[in-house]
Design a protein around this motif. Sequence first.
Motif, PDB file in Angstrom:
ATOM      1  N   LEU A  21     -24.399   6.528   9.509  1.00 33.25           N
ATOM      2  CA  LEU A  21     -23.712   7.514   8.925  1.00 33.25           C
ATOM      3  C   LEU A  21     -22.332   7.734   9.497  1.00 33.25           C
ATOM      4  O   LEU A  21     -21.049   8.090   9.049  1.00 33.25           O
ATOM      5  CB  LEU A  21     -24.333   8.725   8.586  1.00 33.25           C
ATOM      6  CG  LEU A  21     -25.439   8.640   7.814  1.00 33.25           C
ATOM      7  CD1 LEU A  21     -26.504  10.042   7.901  1.00 33.25           C
ATOM      8  CD2 LEU A  21     -25.342   8.532   6.406  1.00 33.25           C
ATOM      9  N   ASP A  77     -18.949   5.935  -2.987  1.00 32.95           N
ATOM     10  CA  ASP A  77     -20.323   5.980  -2.572  1.00 32.95           C
ATOM     11  C   ASP A  77     -20.386   6.447  -1.055  1.00 32.95           C
ATOM     12  O   ASP A  77     -21.366   7.324  -0.896  1.00 32.95           O
ATOM     13  CB  ASP A  77     -20.834   4.398  -2.447  1.00 32.95           C
ATOM     14  CG  ASP A  77     -21.343   3.978  -3.904  1.00 32.95           C
ATOM     15  OD1 ASP A  77     -21.248   4.692  -4.800  1.00 32.95           O
ATOM     16  OD2 ASP A  77     -21.773   2.703  -3.935  1.00 32.95           O
ATOM     17  N   VAL A  81     -22.911   9.848  -0.077  1.00 35.37           N
ATOM     18  CA  VAL A  81     -23.981   9.535   0.881  1.00 35.37           C
ATOM     19  C   VAL A  81     -23.767  10.891   2.060  1.00 35.37           C
ATOM     20  O   VAL A  81     -24.611  11.435   2.410  1.00 35.37           O
ATOM     21  CB  VAL A  81     -23.986   8.155   1.330  1.00 35.37           C
ATOM     22  CG1 VAL A  81     -24.866   8.295   2.702  1.00 35.37           C
ATOM     23  CG2 VAL A  81     -24.415   7.189   0.342  1.00 35.37           C
ATOM     24  N   HIS A  85     -26.258  13.920   2.970  1.00 33.06           N
ATOM     25  CA  HIS A  85     -26.734  13.925   4.127  1.00 33.06           C
ATOM     26  C   HIS A  85     -26.219  15.682   4.647  1.00 33.06           C
ATOM     27  O   HIS A  85     -27.068  16.202   5.374  1.00 33.06           O
ATOM     28  CB  HIS A  85     -26.328  12.790   5.099  1.00 33.06           C
ATOM     29  CG  HIS A  85     -26.813  13.110   6.482  1.00 33.06           C
ATOM     30  ND1 HIS A  85     -26.167  13.566   7.491  1.00 33.06           N
ATOM     31  CD2 HIS A  85     -27.937  12.688   7.055  1.00 33.06           C
ATOM     32  CE1 HIS A  85     -27.008  13.658   8.517  1.00 33.06           C
ATOM     33  NE2 HIS A  85     -28.187  12.837   8.234  1.00 33.06           N
ATOM     34  N   ALA A 108     -25.233   6.149  -5.193  1.00 31.94           N
ATOM     35  CA  ALA A 108     -25.291   6.943  -4.166  1.00 31.94           C
ATOM     36  C   ALA A 108     -26.293   7.380  -3.478  1.00 31.94           C
ATOM     37  O   ALA A 108     -26.981   7.670  -2.250  1.00 31.94           O
ATOM     38  CB  ALA A 108     -23.990   7.917  -3.825  1.00 31.94           C
ATOM     39  N   HIS A 111     -28.332   4.773  -1.854  1.00 33.65           N
ATOM     40  CA  HIS A 111     -28.105   4.339  -0.489  1.00 33.65           C
ATOM     41  C   HIS A 111     -28.464   5.568   0.290  1.00 33.65           C
ATOM     42  O   HIS A 111     -28.651   5.161   1.476  1.00 33.65           O
ATOM     43  CB  HIS A 111     -26.308   4.264  -0.693  1.00 33.65           C
ATOM     44  CG  HIS A 111     -25.808   3.199  -1.399  1.00 33.65           C
ATOM     45  ND1 HIS A 111     -26.648   1.771  -1.058  1.00 33.65           N
ATOM     46  CD2 HIS A 111     -24.976   2.891  -2.318  1.00 33.65           C
ATOM     47  CE1 HIS A 111     -26.054   0.891  -1.753  1.00 33.65           C
ATOM     48  NE2 HIS A 111     -25.196   1.264  -2.376  1.00 33.65           N
ATOM     49  N   ALA A 112     -28.486   6.589  -0.076  1.00 38.05           N
ATOM     50  CA  ALA A 112     -28.621   7.914   0.940  1.00 38.05           C
ATOM     51  C   ALA A 112     -30.309   7.975   1.281  1.00 38.05           C
ATOM     52  O   ALA A 112     -30.592   8.487   2.245  1.00 38.05           O
ATOM     53  CB  ALA A 112     -28.417   9.167   0.333  1.00 38.05           C
ATOM     54  N   HIS A 115     -31.726   7.664   4.838  1.00 39.38           N
ATOM     55  CA  HIS A 115     -31.130   8.762   5.743  1.00 39.38           C
ATOM     56  C   HIS A 115     -31.762  10.081   5.791  1.00 39.38           C
ATOM     57  O   HIS A 115     -31.695  10.862   6.451  1.00 39.38           O
ATOM     58  CB  HIS A 115     -29.657   8.786   5.528  1.00 39.38           C
ATOM     59  CG  HIS A 115     -28.808   7.564   5.651  1.00 39.38           C
ATOM     60  ND1 HIS A 115     -28.967   6.779   6.791  1.00 39.38           N
ATOM     61  CD2 HIS A 115     -28.291   6.742   4.609  1.00 39.38           C
ATOM     62  CE1 HIS A 115     -28.283   5.726   6.535  1.00 39.38           C
ATOM     63  NE2 HIS A 115     -27.744   5.669   5.332  1.00 39.38           N
TER      64      HIS A 115
END
Length: 234
Positions: A21, A77, A81, A85, A108, A111-112, A115
């Motif tokens: 990140l 994107d 993300v 977060h 997105a 993709h997150a 995390h």
Amino acid sequence: MNHHPHAPHGSTANHPAEPALAALRARLNTSLAPSARVWLDQALDEAADHPGTHGPISVWELRIAEAGRRCGPEHADAARVLLLHAARADPDALARVYRQGTAAERRAVLHALPHLVPGPDALPLVEDALRTNDTRLVAAALGPYAARHLDAHTWRHAVLKCLFTGVPVDVVADLAPRAHADAELARMLGDYARERTAADRPVPEDLHRVLALTEPTAAPAGPCGTSRTSGKES
């Protein structure tokens, strides 16, 4: 820059501690126009300060929707993300954003996942993406979260879907270790290759790459190329 008492230890909204990140944030810092950087800084602070839902939709969810216009589609994107977060979105919030969002916003969320969700709670989102015909969603679904949590049967069919739809298998996280010595995946790939050949259609090059990964590791070679597993000479 504000420090947020509820942010993960060692991080702030604008400088997340997680290396992946932090790399996203650094990339945006060098790529975004000054006005977009200011917007993103403010949006991240806002998400960290007010992560919960206020009324029918949270403030940070509005910023998720704005990210494409504010940061440009090529950076949206990454911005989304980081916003997810900063807001510490839990599986319920992620599912809400996914259900209500555009295809880009859904991507997105996928993709997150690695995390934000340590366990398998968000697998329904991955499975939904894999059922679509949107190749960008399929690619996003097969990241590190799927590599950790997707069961073998679903994962094998996801790899085949990549071959069907032309999604490069390079997007499949941990492809080599998961495919290694997978006899069932090898069988499925062989069946697909035979079907393509019988229909006089080309076999995707990626199929041969994945098929090679399913082979068990050969025994290490000894002197003069002989196998060390053999206790006698032929």
